[in-house]
Design a protein around this motif. Structure first.
Motif, short mmCIF file in Angstrom:
data_model
loop_
_atom_site.label_atom_id
_atom_site.label_comp_id
_atom_site.label_asym_id
_atom_site.label_seq_id
_atom_site.Cartn_x
_atom_site.Cartn_y
_atom_site.Cartn_z
N ARG A 19 53.60 49.60 62.57
CA ARG A 19 53.43 50.95 62.29
C ARG A 19 51.97 51.44 62.72
O ARG A 19 51.77 52.45 62.88
CB ARG A 19 53.31 51.26 60.60
CG ARG A 19 55.04 50.99 60.04
CD ARG A 19 55.01 51.52 58.72
NE ARG A 19 56.17 51.26 58.31
CZ ARG A 19 57.28 52.33 58.38
NH1 ARG A 19 56.81 53.49 58.74
NH2 ARG A 19 58.32 52.09 57.64
N VAL A 22 49.75 51.66 68.38
CA VAL A 22 50.01 52.61 69.43
C VAL A 22 49.94 52.12 70.72
O VAL A 22 48.90 51.74 71.34
CB VAL A 22 48.67 53.76 69.24
CG1 VAL A 22 48.73 55.03 70.14
CG2 VAL A 22 48.47 54.29 67.78
N LYS A 133 44.12 49.73 63.74
CA LYS A 133 44.92 50.32 64.90
C LYS A 133 45.07 49.31 65.89
O LYS A 133 43.91 48.87 66.36
CB LYS A 133 44.42 51.69 65.45
CG LYS A 133 44.60 52.83 64.57
CD LYS A 133 45.93 53.32 64.31
CE LYS A 133 46.20 54.42 63.34
NZ LYS A 133 47.51 55.08 63.29
N THR A 155 53.78 54.24 67.34
CA THR A 155 53.71 55.49 67.91
C THR A 155 53.37 55.14 69.47
O THR A 155 52.86 54.25 69.90
CB THR A 155 52.56 56.12 67.49
OG1 THR A 155 52.56 56.48 66.15
CG2 THR A 155 52.01 57.74 68.25
N LEU A 157 52.20 57.16 73.04
CA LEU A 157 51.47 58.36 73.56
C LEU A 157 51.85 58.29 75.11
O LEU A 157 51.42 57.14 75.92
CB LEU A 157 50.10 58.13 73.41
CG LEU A 157 49.51 58.33 71.90
CD1 LEU A 157 47.99 58.10 72.00
CD2 LEU A 157 49.98 59.52 71.34
N THR A 184 62.05 57.27 67.93
CA THR A 184 60.66 56.75 68.32
C THR A 184 59.88 57.85 68.26
O THR A 184 60.05 58.90 68.58
CB THR A 184 60.83 55.75 69.66
OG1 THR A 184 61.67 54.82 69.52
CG2 THR A 184 59.29 55.33 69.88
N ASP A 185 58.76 57.70 67.51
CA ASP A 185 57.55 58.78 67.48
C ASP A 185 56.76 58.49 68.98
O ASP A 185 56.07 57.82 69.17
CB ASP A 185 56.48 58.30 66.37
CG ASP A 185 55.47 59.12 66.46
OD1 ASP A 185 55.53 60.37 66.87
OD2 ASP A 185 54.40 59.05 65.62
N MET A 186 57.22 59.50 69.69
CA MET A 186 56.70 59.75 71.12
C MET A 186 55.84 60.96 71.20
O MET A 186 56.34 62.00 70.73
CB MET A 186 57.93 59.45 72.12
CG MET A 186 58.17 58.15 72.19
SD MET A 186 59.16 58.13 73.76
CE MET A 186 60.82 58.83 73.28
N ARG A 187 54.68 60.83 71.56
CA ARG A 187 53.81 62.07 71.91
C ARG A 187 53.37 62.20 73.25
O ARG A 187 53.25 61.25 73.91
CB ARG A 187 52.89 62.17 70.83
CG ARG A 187 53.22 61.91 69.53
CD ARG A 187 52.26 61.83 68.36
NE ARG A 187 52.56 61.34 67.05
CZ ARG A 187 51.82 61.29 65.97
NH1 ARG A 187 50.54 61.80 66.43
NH2 ARG A 187 52.04 60.61 64.88
N ALA A 221 50.36 65.61 71.81
CA ALA A 221 49.23 64.76 71.33
C ALA A 221 47.83 65.38 71.52
O ALA A 221 46.96 65.67 70.86
CB ALA A 221 49.28 63.48 71.62
N LEU A 260 45.40 62.36 65.51
CA LEU A 260 46.10 61.16 65.44
C LEU A 260 46.21 60.65 63.82
O LEU A 260 47.08 60.22 63.36
CB LEU A 260 45.78 59.99 66.50
CG LEU A 260 46.67 58.99 66.46
CD1 LEU A 260 48.18 59.27 66.90
CD2 LEU A 260 46.14 57.98 67.52
N SER A 263 47.91 62.35 61.13
CA SER A 263 49.18 62.41 61.24
C SER A 263 49.88 61.15 60.67
O SER A 263 49.27 60.13 60.09
CB SER A 263 49.69 62.58 62.63
OG SER A 263 49.58 61.55 63.39
#
Length: 263
Positions: A19, A22, A133, A155, A157, A184-187, A221, A260, A263
């Motif tokens: 989680r 990144v 992170k 995440t 990016l 999927t959390d894509m930004r 993002a 970031l 969120s």
């Protein structure tokens, strides 16, 4: 933007393993992905986070080169079984974060067996528990090494520029990732934009393709403006947040990090 990536059979949704991981991706090289990964890690550290930067570009690793480092350990020793992932970590005191370097100038790591690659990804997730992170600088494209590390991230990016090939390849990466891991959390990060408004226009071009063909809406993002200070920092192998902390590109990345972390 009409070119699509090869169609893949959809898979069941998978929950992200890491989680706090990144991943920084791009469809093609030359979009400033490694510079952004370094600056993102630095900005997160300046925000008080314990950060690890993992060079996941196993074919053309260059995080250490951009920072002017000569690490004594790298991923090559890990893959060979001589070191654990934790033992391959190098502290970068100037930036306040840790680094696991790839093997610069060697493409051999890009050809490691899939089973070993999966073990490496699992080890990275375990190691991520020691950090706030973990930033993974992925290789460009959608090769197996890139997809494997992307699967470990909470995440992703996706970095793009205004070049048509960059936008098309960013879309291809988003499509492949969405098909393999729906939800999927894509930004999207637009780099080297002439202005914030121009960056938003570039993002909207990519967004329309994602909504039209994939029925997904990856959020923006952030936009990083084109800045000559970036080239100077890279040439001098110095992070931009040290060399030119108040320039436009530096402040754009720090603003992105603020969003970031909220969120």
């Amino acid at each position: 933007m009409t070119t699509e990536a090869p169609t893949l059979a959809p898979r069941a949704p998978q929950r992200a393993k890491g989680r706090n991981v990144v991943a920084v991706a791009s469809g093609k090289g030359g979009v400033g992905k490694t510079w952004f990964s370094i600056t993102l890690s630095h900005a997160l550290a300046r925000a008080g986070k314990r950060v690890l930067l993992f060079d996941g570009d196993l074919g053309l690793a260059n995080v250490d080169i951009q920072l002017g480092l000569m690490p004594k350990t790298d991923l090559g020793s890990v893959v060979a079984g001589r070191l654990t992932l934790n033992q391959a970590m190098t502290r970068y005191p100037e930036g306040g974060f840790d680094i696991i370097a790839g093997r610069s100038g060697s493409g051999t790591l890009a050809n490691i067996p899939l089973s070993r690659l999966q073990m490496l990804g699992d080890d990275l997730v375990v190691l991520s528990n020691s950090y706030d992170k973990v930033v993974v600088d992925l290789g460009a494209g959608v090769e197996k090494t890139t997809r494997n590390f992307a699967q470990q991230a909470g995440t992703i990016l996706v970095v793009t520029t205004d070049e048509p090939t960059s936008l098309t390849d960013a879309y291809a990466f988003i499509k492949v990732t969405h098909m393999e891991r729906p939800g999927t959390d894509m930004r999207v990060v637009v780099n080297m934009a002439n202005s914030t408004r121009e960056g938003e226009r570039i993002y909207n071009t990519l967004l329309k393709a994602c909504e039209g063909f994939l029925k997904i809406s990856p959020p923006l993002a952030g936009v990083i403006r084109r800045d000559l200070k970036v080239r100077e920092a890279i040439r001098n192998q110095t992070p931009i947040l040290i060399r030119s902390p108040n320039c436009e590109a530096a402040t754009d990345v720090e603003a992105l990090v603020e969003r970031l972390l909220r969120s």
